[in-house]
Design an enzyme around this catalytic site. Structure first.
Site, PDB file in Angstrom:
ATOM      1  N   LYS A  70       0.847  -1.208   0.000  1.00 17.59           N
ATOM      2  CA  LYS A  70       0.000   0.000   0.000  1.00 17.59           C
ATOM      3  C   LYS A  70       0.874   1.247   0.000  1.00 17.59           C
ATOM      4  O   LYS A  70       0.672   2.151  -0.821  1.00 17.59           O
ATOM      5  CB  LYS A  70      -0.884   0.001   1.245  1.00 17.59           C
ATOM      6  CG  LYS A  70      -1.542   1.335   1.559  1.00 17.59           C
ATOM      7  CD  LYS A  70      -2.410   1.310   2.788  1.00 17.59           C
ATOM      8  CE  LYS A  70      -1.695   1.575   4.060  1.00 17.59           C
ATOM      9  NZ  LYS A  70      -1.400   2.994   4.348  1.00 17.59           N
ATOM     10  N   ASN A  71       1.877   1.270   0.876  1.00 14.91           N
ATOM     11  CA  ASN A  71       2.643   2.510   1.058  1.00 14.91           C
ATOM     12  C   ASN A  71       3.651   2.747  -0.059  1.00 14.91           C
ATOM     13  O   ASN A  71       4.181   3.838  -0.196  1.00 14.91           O
ATOM     14  CB  ASN A  71       3.324   2.533   2.433  1.00 14.91           C
ATOM     15  CG  ASN A  71       2.287   2.689   3.536  1.00 14.91           C
ATOM     16  OD1 ASN A  71       1.133   3.007   3.261  1.00 14.91           O
ATOM     17  ND2 ASN A  71       2.690   2.430   4.764  1.00 14.91           N
ATOM     18  N   ARG A 120      -3.881  11.032   4.177  1.00 11.35           N
ATOM     19  CA  ARG A 120      -2.740  11.938   4.275  1.00 11.35           C
ATOM     20  C   ARG A 120      -1.785  11.788   3.112  1.00 11.35           C
ATOM     21  O   ARG A 120      -1.123  12.740   2.728  1.00 11.35           O
ATOM     22  CB  ARG A 120      -1.970  11.659   5.555  1.00 11.35           C
ATOM     23  CG  ARG A 120      -2.686  11.925   6.824  1.00 11.35           C
ATOM     24  CD  ARG A 120      -1.793  11.535   7.962  1.00 11.35           C
ATOM     25  NE  ARG A 120      -0.392  11.756   7.605  1.00 11.35           N
ATOM     26  CZ  ARG A 120       0.190  12.936   7.522  1.00 11.35           C
ATOM     27  NH1 ARG A 120      -0.537  13.994   7.726  1.00 11.35           N
ATOM     28  NH2 ARG A 120       1.449  13.061   7.197  1.00 11.35           N
ATOM     29  N   CYS A 142      -4.412  12.829  12.258  1.00  6.94           N
ATOM     30  CA  CYS A 142      -5.184  11.580  12.195  1.00  6.94           C
ATOM     31  C   CYS A 142      -5.110  10.962  13.580  1.00  6.94           C
ATOM     32  O   CYS A 142      -4.503  11.500  14.494  1.00  6.94           O
ATOM     33  CB  CYS A 142      -4.617  10.647  11.118  1.00  6.94           C
ATOM     34  SG  CYS A 142      -3.140   9.832  11.633  1.00  6.94           S
ATOM     35  N   ARG A 151       0.852  14.704  12.868  1.00  7.15           N
ATOM     36  CA  ARG A 151       1.384  14.375  11.536  1.00  7.15           C
ATOM     37  C   ARG A 151       1.503  15.613  10.638  1.00  7.15           C
ATOM     38  O   ARG A 151       0.903  15.713   9.577  1.00  7.15           O
ATOM     39  CB  ARG A 151       0.529  13.285  10.907  1.00  7.15           C
ATOM     40  CG  ARG A 151       0.491  12.071  11.808  1.00  7.15           C
ATOM     41  CD  ARG A 151      -0.067  10.855  11.197  1.00  7.15           C
ATOM     42  NE  ARG A 151       0.762  10.336  10.120  1.00  7.15           N
ATOM     43  CZ  ARG A 151       0.362   9.323   9.362  1.00  7.15           C
ATOM     44  NH1 ARG A 151      -0.824   8.791   9.564  1.00  7.15           N
ATOM     45  NH2 ARG A 151       1.130   8.870   8.390  1.00  7.15           N
ATOM     46  N   PRO A 152       2.280  16.584  11.089  1.00  8.49           N
ATOM     47  CA  PRO A 152       2.515  17.770  10.256  1.00  8.49           C
ATOM     48  C   PRO A 152       3.246  17.414   8.969  1.00  8.49           C
ATOM     49  O   PRO A 152       3.747  16.301   8.823  1.00  8.49           O
ATOM     50  CB  PRO A 152       3.386  18.635  11.156  1.00  8.49           C
ATOM     51  CG  PRO A 152       4.002  17.726  12.143  1.00  8.49           C
ATOM     52  CD  PRO A 152       3.041  16.601  12.346  1.00  8.49           C
ATOM     53  N   VAL A 153       3.314  18.343   8.062  1.00  2.57           N
ATOM     54  CA  VAL A 153       4.024  18.128   6.788  1.00  2.57           C
ATOM     55  C   VAL A 153       5.113  19.176   6.597  1.00  2.57           C
ATOM     56  O   VAL A 153       5.541  19.438   5.473  1.00  2.57           O
ATOM     57  CB  VAL A 153       3.043  18.134   5.598  1.00  2.57           C
ATOM     58  CG1 VAL A 153       2.162  16.908   5.604  1.00  2.57           C
ATOM     59  CG2 VAL A 153       2.229  19.423   5.557  1.00  2.57           C
ATOM     60  N   ASP A 154       5.594  19.722   7.721  1.00  4.67           N
ATOM     61  CA  ASP A 154       6.604  20.789   7.618  1.00  4.67           C
ATOM     62  C   ASP A 154       7.872  20.349   6.895  1.00  4.67           C
ATOM     63  O   ASP A 154       8.485  21.124   6.159  1.00  4.67           O
ATOM     64  CB  ASP A 154       6.928  21.334   9.011  1.00  4.67           C
ATOM     65  CG  ASP A 154       7.301  20.237  10.002  1.00  4.67           C
ATOM     66  OD1 ASP A 154       6.694  19.151   9.942  1.00  4.67           O
ATOM     67  OD2 ASP A 154       8.201  20.437  10.816  1.00  4.67           O
ATOM     68  N   LEU A 155       8.255  19.086   7.057  1.00  2.00           N
ATOM     69  CA  LEU A 155       9.473  18.619   6.380  1.00  2.00           C
ATOM     70  C   LEU A 155       9.267  18.538   4.863  1.00  2.00           C
ATOM     71  O   LEU A 155      10.181  18.801   4.082  1.00  2.00           O
ATOM     72  CB  LEU A 155       9.906  17.253   6.921  1.00  2.00           C
ATOM     73  CG  LEU A 155      10.871  17.273   8.108  1.00  2.00           C
ATOM     74  CD1 LEU A 155      10.233  17.908   9.318  1.00  2.00           C
ATOM     75  CD2 LEU A 155      11.360  15.895   8.448  1.00  2.00           C
ATOM     76  N   ASP A 173       4.644   0.434  12.013  1.00  2.00           N
ATOM     77  CA  ASP A 173       3.383  -0.118  11.485  1.00  2.00           C
ATOM     78  C   ASP A 173       3.154  -1.567  11.898  1.00  2.00           C
ATOM     79  O   ASP A 173       2.107  -2.119  11.586  1.00  2.00           O
ATOM     80  CB  ASP A 173       3.367  -0.028   9.950  1.00  2.00           C
ATOM     81  CG  ASP A 173       3.299   1.403   9.480  1.00  2.00           C
ATOM     82  OD1 ASP A 173       3.499   1.636   8.275  1.00  2.00           O
ATOM     83  OD2 ASP A 173       3.071   2.291  10.319  1.00  2.00           O
ATOM     84  N   ILE A 188       8.050   6.703  16.905  1.00  2.00           N
ATOM     85  CA  ILE A 188       7.762   7.443  15.665  1.00  2.00           C
ATOM     86  C   ILE A 188       6.540   8.342  15.797  1.00  2.00           C
ATOM     87  O   ILE A 188       6.566   9.508  15.410  1.00  2.00           O
ATOM     88  CB  ILE A 188       7.561   6.456  14.480  1.00  2.00           C
ATOM     89  CG1 ILE A 188       8.752   5.516  14.354  1.00  2.00           C
ATOM     90  CG2 ILE A 188       7.275   7.209  13.184  1.00  2.00           C
ATOM     91  CD1 ILE A 188      10.035   6.175  13.901  1.00  2.00           C
ATOM     92  N   ARG A 210      -8.665  -0.196   4.514  1.00  2.89           N
ATOM     93  CA  ARG A 210      -7.725   0.754   3.905  1.00  2.89           C
ATOM     94  C   ARG A 210      -6.416   0.061   3.557  1.00  2.89           C
ATOM     95  O   ARG A 210      -5.730   0.446   2.624  1.00  2.89           O
ATOM     96  CB  ARG A 210      -7.440   1.899   4.885  1.00  2.89           C
ATOM     97  CG  ARG A 210      -8.605   2.782   5.179  1.00  2.89           C
ATOM     98  CD  ARG A 210      -8.183   3.993   5.972  1.00  2.89           C
ATOM     99  NE  ARG A 210      -7.104   4.710   5.285  1.00  2.89           N
ATOM    100  CZ  ARG A 210      -6.595   5.860   5.735  1.00  2.89           C
ATOM    101  NH1 ARG A 210      -7.057   6.398   6.840  1.00  2.89           N
ATOM    102  NH2 ARG A 210      -5.628   6.463   5.085  1.00  2.89           N
TER     103      ARG A 210
END
Ligand code: EPZ
Length: 422
Positions: free
Chosen positions: A22-23, A94, A118, A123-127, A308, A330, A400
């Site tokens: 999936k990922n 996401r 979530c 779970r920011p996306v700053d990076l 995971d 994590i 999912r």
């Protein structure tokens, strides 16, 4: 809302085919935005997240056709007619943020909703954003959207990630393939999904070196062409199903599994008394002897123990001999399966990122609630060996990331069925 009903007690014996990751698929699909030519993915998993990504790409004007019962995704972004990824799609998944880098690199602009948090964390996306800025992107945050532009195109640069981020590495790597000059990604993620993405991009004509290490170097090219790429095996589905015979007893062969995908996880299984054998068809898993032994687990970026698989490993350790300590390093809130397992009689003490599990003889079936994708499957694993019936509610989380879980497990003797929602 559907539920899954598990009646515990059966030892599992047989084979479980492991699907494409999936990922990996969720980052390979946005790569179609990097070229006008067709990009075809084979060995694609049939999951609701893949369908969500399909809808997102189609909302941009890309063509995505699911062929051969969804196993093949034939894609083309020749006729893109939008650069806007709407909140109502992005909030559901996401990974939608992964269209940002490709849109920016290929078309010079993109408007992508911030994904929001979530269940397992903020779970920011700053990076992702800082990485793209290091390649010359101009970003503005407005009404919950990232407005990104690169007048005159992106230019090569050094991207130093302060800590490992799988998604940020993927976003920047895809953008860098069409960025003039040389780009270097330092402290890059090393997951097999990153290696798979690099292999696909290289098949499309990208010039990439170092994937799988913490430094990836990319020479930008003017254009990428189409390709056909097989999605790598899903190491998280693999680890999940390796735990089924570990929990129930018996022996299961996970077809398509490779030890290199789950080495750190398999080492912990071995320490817990679970035998893992590489065969010509996959990985054969069985208990070495009686009760499982308690082991400590600490999650880390690849090649460490995968976050995971933390919830699923906890399900095993609930009935291990002794006390296990699980450190979740994590995500800040990834023990929501613990209170549900405690409803089944597990003895778990959670403090911040540390869960201490004192093994009990046997869990007792109970109605439980799935809170996120991996928590839902850990409850099913626990139910396989619990006394009596376990009803796992809200299994839309499960769908999912796991295709046909009740079919795969019942083929090995599990007593498991899907109960249609009211
Ligand atoms: C990917 O998420 C996976 N999802 C996750 O799998 C997986 O748990 C995670 O990598 C870690 O392996 C997909 O690939 C679609 P990160 P991602 O960026 O990329 C923080 C599943 O169950 N962070 O490596 O979002 C973040 O909050 C899912 O299949 C920032 O602070 O993970 C987390 O604490 C769950 N800023 C840590 O870094 C950023 O810009 C690692 O996140 C990005 C991340």
């Amino acid at each position: 809302m559907d539920s899954i009903l598990v009646t515990g007690g059966a030892e599992l014996r047989g084979e479980i085919p492991i699907a494409g990751a999936k990922n990996a698929c969720l980052t390979l699909m946005p790569a179609t935005l990097l070229t006008d030519d067709p990009l075809t993915l084979t060995n694609a998993p049939r999951l609701s997240d893949i369908r969500t990504m399909t809808v997102l790409l189609q909302s941009l004007g890309a063509e995505v056709s699911a062929l051969q019962d969804g196993r093949v995704l034939a894609m083309s972004s020749h006729d893109l007619n939008s650069d806007r990824a709407d909140y109502d799609i992005v909030r559901k998944m996401r990974a939608s943020i992964l269209v940002l880098g490709p849109l920016l690199a290929r078309h010079g602009h993109a408007v992508v909703s911030l994904p929001g948090g979530c269940a397992i964390g903020a779970r920011p996306v700053d990076l992702h954003l800082k990485g793209l800025e290091a390649l010359g992107a101009q970003l503005e945050l407005k009404d919950g959207y990232v407005h990104a532009s690169a007048p005159g195109g992106l230019r090569g640069g050094v991207v130093e990630f302060p800590f490992v981020s799988v998604g940020a590495t993927e976003n920047v790597l895809m953008a860098a393939t069409l960025t003039k000059g040389t780009s270097v990604l330092k402290n890059a993620a090393r997951e097999p999904e990153i290696v798979d993405l690099a292999r696909c991009l290289r098949a499309m004509g990208a010039q990439i070196e170092g994937e799988g290490t913490d430094t990836i170097e990319v020479q930008g090219v003017d254009a990428l062409h189409g390709a056909t790429h097989p999605v790598v095996t899903d190491r998280i589905e693999l680890g999940t199903y390796m735990l089924a015979p570990a929990i129930t007893g018996g022996e299961v062969e996970c077809l398509g599994g490779k030890l290199e995908l789950v080495a750190a996880f398999a080492e912990r299984l071995d320490a817990a008394g679970i035998h893992v054998e590489e065969t010509s068809r996959g990985l054969k898993v069985a208990r070495k002897n009686g009760r499982v032994s308690a082991v400590d687990v600490e999650t880390a970026p690849f090649p460490g123990f995968p976050t995971d698989l933390q919830a699923q490993m906890m399900a095993l350790l609930c009935t291990a001999q002794g006390t296990s300590v699980l450190e979740e390093k994590i995500f800040e809130n990834r023990f929501m399966h613990a209170p549900e397992l405690m409803r089944m009689g597990a003895e778990i003490d959670v403090h911040g990122g540390t869960a201490t599990v004192t093994g009990v003889e046997r869990l007792k079936g109970a109605p439980v609630m799935a809170t996120d994708l991996r928590a839902s499957v850990s409850l099913i694993l626990a139910g396989l060996a619990a006394e009596g019936e376990t009803l796992v509610n809200r299994v839309y989380h499960l769908d999912r990331g796991y295709e046909r879980v009740e079919e795969k497990l019942s083929a090995c003797g599990a007593r498991i069925e899907r109960v249609q929602g009211q």
